[in-house]
Enzyme design. Sequence first.
Site, PDB file in Angstrom:
ATOM      1  N   GLU A   1       0.882  -1.185  -0.255  1.00 32.38           N
ATOM      2  CA  GLU A   1      -0.029  -0.065   0.113  1.00 32.38           C
ATOM      3  C   GLU A   1       0.876   1.310  -0.067  1.00 32.38           C
ATOM      4  O   GLU A   1       2.054   1.227   0.605  1.00 32.38           O
ATOM      5  CB  GLU A   1      -0.798   0.150   1.275  1.00 32.38           C
ATOM      6  CG  GLU A   1      -2.117  -1.086   1.255  1.00 32.38           C
ATOM      7  CD  GLU A   1      -2.780  -1.209   2.455  1.00 32.38           C
ATOM      8  OE1 GLU A   1      -3.817  -0.656   2.496  1.00 32.38           O
ATOM      9  OE2 GLU A   1      -2.210  -1.993   3.225  1.00 32.38           O
TER      10      GLU A   1
ATOM     11  N   CYS B   1       6.349  -4.589  15.857  1.00 32.78           N
ATOM     12  CA  CYS B   1       5.566  -3.543  17.146  1.00 32.78           C
ATOM     13  C   CYS B   1       4.263  -3.956  17.292  1.00 32.78           C
ATOM     14  O   CYS B   1       3.516  -4.232  16.599  1.00 32.78           O
ATOM     15  CB  CYS B   1       5.820  -2.132  16.629  1.00 32.78           C
ATOM     16  SG  CYS B   1       7.671  -1.569  16.224  1.00 32.78           S
TER      17      CYS B   1
ATOM     18  N   GLY C   1       6.875  -1.642   6.477  1.00 35.48           N
ATOM     19  CA  GLY C   1       8.208  -2.260   6.424  1.00 35.48           C
ATOM     20  C   GLY C   1       9.150  -1.539   7.227  1.00 35.48           C
ATOM     21  O   GLY C   1       8.779  -0.157   7.570  1.00 35.48           O
TER      22      GLY C   1
ATOM     23  N   HIS D   1       8.525   6.506  20.684  1.00 35.05           N
ATOM     24  CA  HIS D   1       7.315   6.200  21.431  1.00 35.05           C
ATOM     25  C   HIS D   1       7.138   5.922  23.027  1.00 35.05           C
ATOM     26  O   HIS D   1       6.284   5.434  23.583  1.00 35.05           O
ATOM     27  CB  HIS D   1       6.812   4.809  20.751  1.00 35.05           C
ATOM     28  CG  HIS D   1       6.332   4.876  19.141  1.00 35.05           C
ATOM     29  ND1 HIS D   1       5.868   5.950  18.933  1.00 35.05           N
ATOM     30  CD2 HIS D   1       6.370   3.940  18.126  1.00 35.05           C
ATOM     31  CE1 HIS D   1       5.666   5.769  17.492  1.00 35.05           C
ATOM     32  NE2 HIS D   1       6.205   4.747  16.980  1.00 35.05           N
TER      33      HIS D   1
ATOM     34  N   CYS E   1      -1.157   6.273   9.598  1.00 36.21           N
ATOM     35  CA  CYS E   1      -0.117   5.457  10.475  1.00 36.21           C
ATOM     36  C   CYS E   1      -0.671   4.073  11.056  1.00 36.21           C
ATOM     37  O   CYS E   1      -1.496   3.896  11.747  1.00 36.21           O
ATOM     38  CB  CYS E   1       0.580   6.377  11.478  1.00 36.21           C
ATOM     39  SG  CYS E   1       1.340   7.611  10.886  1.00 36.21           S
TER      40      CYS E   1
HETATM   41  N1  SAH Z   1       9.159   0.887  10.463  1.00 36.63           N
HETATM   42  C1  SAH Z   1       9.414   2.238  10.207  1.00 36.63           C
HETATM   43  C2  SAH Z   1       8.532   2.800   9.221  1.00 36.63           C
HETATM   44  C3  SAH Z   1       7.027   2.685   9.299  1.00 36.63           C
HETATM   45  S1  SAH Z   1       5.940   2.911  10.627  1.00 36.63           S
HETATM   46  C4  SAH Z   1       9.326   2.697  11.852  1.00 36.63           C
HETATM   47  O1  SAH Z   1       9.037   1.973  12.639  1.00 36.63           O
HETATM   48  O2  SAH Z   1       9.360   4.172  12.055  1.00 36.63           O
HETATM   49  C5  SAH Z   1       5.437   4.681  10.485  1.00 36.63           C
HETATM   50  C6  SAH Z   1       5.114   5.073  11.499  1.00 36.63           C
HETATM   51  O3  SAH Z   1       3.804   4.722  11.940  1.00 36.63           O
HETATM   52  C7  SAH Z   1       6.064   4.613  12.807  1.00 36.63           C
HETATM   53  O4  SAH Z   1       6.350   5.885  13.551  1.00 36.63           O
HETATM   54  C8  SAH Z   1       5.014   3.761  13.682  1.00 36.63           C
HETATM   55  O5  SAH Z   1       5.580   3.545  14.692  1.00 36.63           O
HETATM   56  C9  SAH Z   1       3.815   4.376  13.222  1.00 36.63           C
HETATM   57  N2  SAH Z   1       2.605   3.495  13.722  1.00 36.63           N
HETATM   58  C10 SAH Z   1       2.742   2.396  13.657  1.00 36.63           C
HETATM   59  N3  SAH Z   1       1.431   1.665  13.954  1.00 36.63           N
HETATM   60  C11 SAH Z   1       0.640   3.091  14.404  1.00 36.63           C
HETATM   61  C12 SAH Z   1      -0.656   3.220  14.829  1.00 36.63           C
HETATM   62  N4  SAH Z   1      -1.430   2.019  15.180  1.00 36.63           N
HETATM   63  N5  SAH Z   1      -1.059   4.324  15.234  1.00 36.63           N
HETATM   64  C13 SAH Z   1      -0.274   5.503  14.856  1.00 36.63           C
HETATM   65  N6  SAH Z   1       1.045   5.212  14.435  1.00 36.63           N
HETATM   66  C14 SAH Z   1       1.312   4.170  14.054  1.00 36.63           C
END
Ligand code: SAH
Length: 342
Positions: free
Chosen positions: A88, A112, A160, A217, A334
């Site tokens: 996506e 995560c 990713g 985070h 996100c």
């Molecule tokens: N792997 C990389 C990039 C992809 S995620 C990273 O971890 O940064 C992009 C962002 O979206 C990251 O900051 C991630 O922590 C956040 N993210 C993931 N799941 C989310 C959610 N459910 N709500 C808000 N942000 C989220």
Amino acid sequence: MKILADYNTDELKEIARNFSQQSFRGGQLFKWISDGADYDGMSDIPKGLREELAKEYIAVPLEAVKTLSSVDGSKKYLYKLADGNLIECVYMPHAYGNTVCASTQVGCRMGCEFCASGKNGLERNLSAGEILYQVISANKSAGGTRNKRVVRNIVLMGSGEPLDNYDNVCKFIKLANEENGLNIGQRNISLSTCGLCDEIVRLADEGYSVTLSVSLHATTDEYRRKVMPIANKYSISDIIKAAKYYFDKTGRRVIFEYAMIKEINMNFFDAKRLSELTKGFASHVNLIMLNKVDGKNIAGCTRAEAERFMKKLNEFGVSASIRNSSGQDIGGACGQLRGRYL
Ligand code: SAH
């Protein structure tokens, strides 16, 4: 089959020579690829060469099989890759420059807790051309061309972990930078990582200067380990060290992403610790409203709570803002980039 978009101009020149053609054909090819053209459209390339190339190289490595349009103008594309995998990509129109959020892997192995992309682990890395082509395709859909580009910024924040696909992501950055291509500079590319510190240092050492975003985070290792497995490998102090190193080498302000979780990571002490962690180098905290992910039981916070936390941070002297999350209604925000159709 190989992917034509994986090659830079010099490599395409070499490929043209291997087909007994003059090397300038490589430059022409690179331009056509950047425009999102298929072989049929490459009008100044001899038909014979196009036919020979088509036997070995795919010109269009992904196609939108579904497009969702948000009321805020953003669009989420579901792209099908040549091997049938689905990824996506989100296009976000902004007054300060239209932005494409691209994926770097099919799935993710970082696991995560709050994120949808890693739910089924890593399927495979995307090639440099597959990352680039998301931008080419989104630019084309928005009415842009190589010369009259509609997309200004790229954020590697789709599915990713970019630094877990280091070589392909670096090649992608160089391809996106090419003058004969999209010509998008490193200042307009943001790389978001869950905090692979060795690779952050490597990126700086190798002379890259993209905007670095680190998904922090948490302000304590104890909590971070609960939600981000990578925290077992690198501590928060490792991350701060790597971020400072990146800032020292590049002069670029480092962004920390911080998804707020009610009663967990947004109290007075978190604000205080964040101010201590971010002292001494240029940084900015991007506060993210946590988006609900199917099957995950983590609660975000209200807008008012987010604003109180931001105010607290500001009082402690931390540069912080609440991120606008585009495409809420189309699951483009996100952490939601996961095909529900699957
Ligand atoms: N792997 C990389 C990039 C992809 S995620 C990273 O971890 O940064 C992009 C962002 O979206 C990251 O900051 C991630 O922590 C956040 N993210 C993931 N799941 C989310 C959610 N459910 N709500 C808000 N942000 C989220």
